[in-house]
Design an enzyme around this catalytic site. Structure first.
Site, PDB file in Angstrom:
ATOM      1  N   GLN A   1      -5.039  -1.722   9.402  1.00 39.62           N
ATOM      2  CA  GLN A   1      -4.911  -3.045   8.790  1.00 39.62           C
ATOM      3  C   GLN A   1      -5.485  -4.122   9.705  1.00 39.62           C
ATOM      4  O   GLN A   1      -5.182  -4.158  10.904  1.00 39.62           O
ATOM      5  CB  GLN A   1      -3.428  -3.330   8.471  1.00 39.62           C
ATOM      6  CG  GLN A   1      -3.184  -4.595   7.674  1.00 39.62           C
ATOM      7  CD  GLN A   1      -3.737  -4.548   6.258  1.00 39.62           C
ATOM      8  OE1 GLN A   1      -3.850  -3.499   5.640  1.00 39.62           O
ATOM      9  NE2 GLN A   1      -4.105  -5.696   5.724  1.00 39.62           N
TER      10      GLN A   1
ATOM     11  N   ASP B   1     -11.243   2.384   3.294  1.00 35.55           N
ATOM     12  CA  ASP B   1     -11.502   0.938   3.171  1.00 35.55           C
ATOM     13  C   ASP B   1     -12.974   0.658   2.877  1.00 35.55           C
ATOM     14  O   ASP B   1     -13.320  -0.430   2.418  1.00 35.55           O
ATOM     15  CB  ASP B   1     -11.154   0.220   4.487  1.00 35.55           C
ATOM     16  CG  ASP B   1      -9.785  -0.435   4.483  1.00 35.55           C
ATOM     17  OD1 ASP B   1      -9.311  -0.812   3.389  1.00 35.55           O
ATOM     18  OD2 ASP B   1      -9.198  -0.579   5.571  1.00 35.55           O
TER      19      ASP B   1
ATOM     20  N   LYS C   1       0.845  -1.210   0.000  1.00 32.83           N
ATOM     21  CA  LYS C   1       0.000   0.000   0.000  1.00 32.83           C
ATOM     22  C   LYS C   1       0.873   1.251   0.000  1.00 32.83           C
ATOM     23  O   LYS C   1       0.598   2.210  -0.724  1.00 32.83           O
ATOM     24  CB  LYS C   1      -0.963  -0.015   1.204  1.00 32.83           C
ATOM     25  CG  LYS C   1      -2.081  -1.049   1.041  1.00 32.83           C
ATOM     26  CD  LYS C   1      -2.917  -1.284   2.288  1.00 32.83           C
ATOM     27  CE  LYS C   1      -3.897  -2.435   2.054  1.00 32.83           C
ATOM     28  NZ  LYS C   1      -4.710  -2.779   3.234  1.00 32.83           N
TER      29      LYS C   1
HETATM   30  N1  GUN Z   1      -7.017  -7.121   5.850  1.00 34.88           N
HETATM   31  C1  GUN Z   1      -7.242  -7.848   4.731  1.00 34.88           C
HETATM   32  N2  GUN Z   1      -7.710  -7.052   3.743  1.00 34.88           N
HETATM   33  C2  GUN Z   1      -7.798  -5.817   4.251  1.00 34.88           C
HETATM   34  C3  GUN Z   1      -8.205  -4.562   3.721  1.00 34.88           C
HETATM   35  O1  GUN Z   1      -8.615  -4.430   2.566  1.00 34.88           O
HETATM   36  N3  GUN Z   1      -8.129  -3.502   4.577  1.00 34.88           N
HETATM   37  C4  GUN Z   1      -7.708  -3.612   5.856  1.00 34.88           C
HETATM   38  N4  GUN Z   1      -7.694  -2.518   6.607  1.00 34.88           N
HETATM   39  N5  GUN Z   1      -7.327  -4.762   6.379  1.00 34.88           N
HETATM   40  C5  GUN Z   1      -7.363  -5.847   5.573  1.00 34.88           C
END
Ligand code: GUN
Length: 290
Positions: free
Chosen positions: A96, A119, A52
């Site tokens: 996350q 998200d 990211k």
């Molecule tokens: N854990 C697995 N996929 C994601 C996601 O798209 N966003 C976040 N914040 N955590 C995750």
């Protein structure tokens, strides 16, 4: 059989975002800013967050990574979220997941301001999305829809089967695929208690596998000519790799791919699109605040 190349599509979209950011900066604006909160040292989460941050660089965004040990208390993490909610220079942020067991993920998710929730996990965004209002849309379903559109896969009136009913993928995917302005499809959601699961899958023109069970989808579950989207990314041991593991999708690619009209590979399919959609959501958050 066509390979739906998520890596190439994501690279193209990131280049489009970068061009837009450059023109914003050329006319005196600032760069969009995404912050990510990472708790602990889960291998998968470390990789996702690193990717990211790299995607932010590729798009010309500013990024901030906030790291905490897994003994951070829920109250302390809620304070971090509150701080980011109140930092004007941060357009959007993510925490996350998964979080350590002593922290209530839902409480943390609901503490994020909906307008910074890139998200799309906050109930306000989920609710708005589900009734067709403007909202941040969860990145994986949005990435899948974008791939289907860019590869000219017809969804209107098609039968779509979704394996999995998670809040992050299965449920929002089903909601979007049924909506007139998105998939306009007929949707079946399948899960661990579904009867005749293989037969239901075999009816599908588009099969979306998001159950996190390696190589679950076998050739007998796929209609010849179907489009297959593989959301799974499970780390399975592989002694031939320097890392000691490889990523395995939910689909038995070798057996299933010859049957399909189009299929996403793992890696290089849905994964890169997910991160790319997070960048698009961040750009949207930035524009809404500007
Ligand atoms: N854990 C697995 N996929 C994601 C996601 O798209 N966003 C976040 N914040 N955590 C995750």
């Amino acid at each position: 059989m066509q390979i739906i190349d998520g890596k190439a599509t994501a690279a193209q979209i990131k280049a489009e975002i970068k061009a837009e950011v450059e023109s914003i900066i050329a006319s005196g604006g600032r760069a969009p800013h995404l912050a990510a909160v990472l708790v602990g040292h889960d291998g998968g989460s470390e990789t996702y967050v690193r990717n990211k941050v790299l995607a932010c660089e590729a798009c010309g965004f500013q990024s901030t990574l906030l790291r905490y040990e897994d003994d951070i208390t829920e109250a302390e993490l809620l304070q971090v979220v509150d701080g980011l909610n109140n930092t004007p220079e941060v357009d959007g942020f993510i925490v996350q997941l998964p979080l350590p067991k002593h922290i209530d993920e839902q409480k943390v998710t609901e503490a994020i301001l909906p307008e910074k929730d890139v998200d799309g996990f906050h109930p306000v965004n989920v609710g708005r999305m589900s009734i067709g209002l403007p909202a941040f849309i969860s990145a994986t379903p949005l990435g899948i829809l974008t791939l289907l559109r860019r590869y000219n896969v017809e969804t209107r009136g098609k039968k779509v089967a979704i394996l999995g009913r998670s809040n992050i993928v299965g449920k929002p995917m089903a909601s979007l695929m049924m909506q007139k302005q998105w998939g306009d499809s007929t949707v079946t959601v399948l899960h661990s208690h579904s009867a005749n699961l293989a037969e239901e899958c075999r009816q599908a023109d588009i099969l979306i596998a998001a159950i996190g069970s390696p190589a679950f989808v076998t050739a007998d579950m796929v209609k010849p000519g179907a489009v297959v989207i593989d959301v799974g990314t499970t780390r399975v041991p592989d002694a031939s790799r320097p890392s000691g593991f490889r990523l395995q999708g939910d689909v038995d690619f070798q057996a299933v791919s010859p049957l399909c009209s189009a299929i996403t590979p793992v890696p290089g399919g849905v994964g890169p699109m997910t991160i790319c959609m997070l960048m698009l959501n961040t750009l949207q958050a930035y524009k809404q605040r500007a």
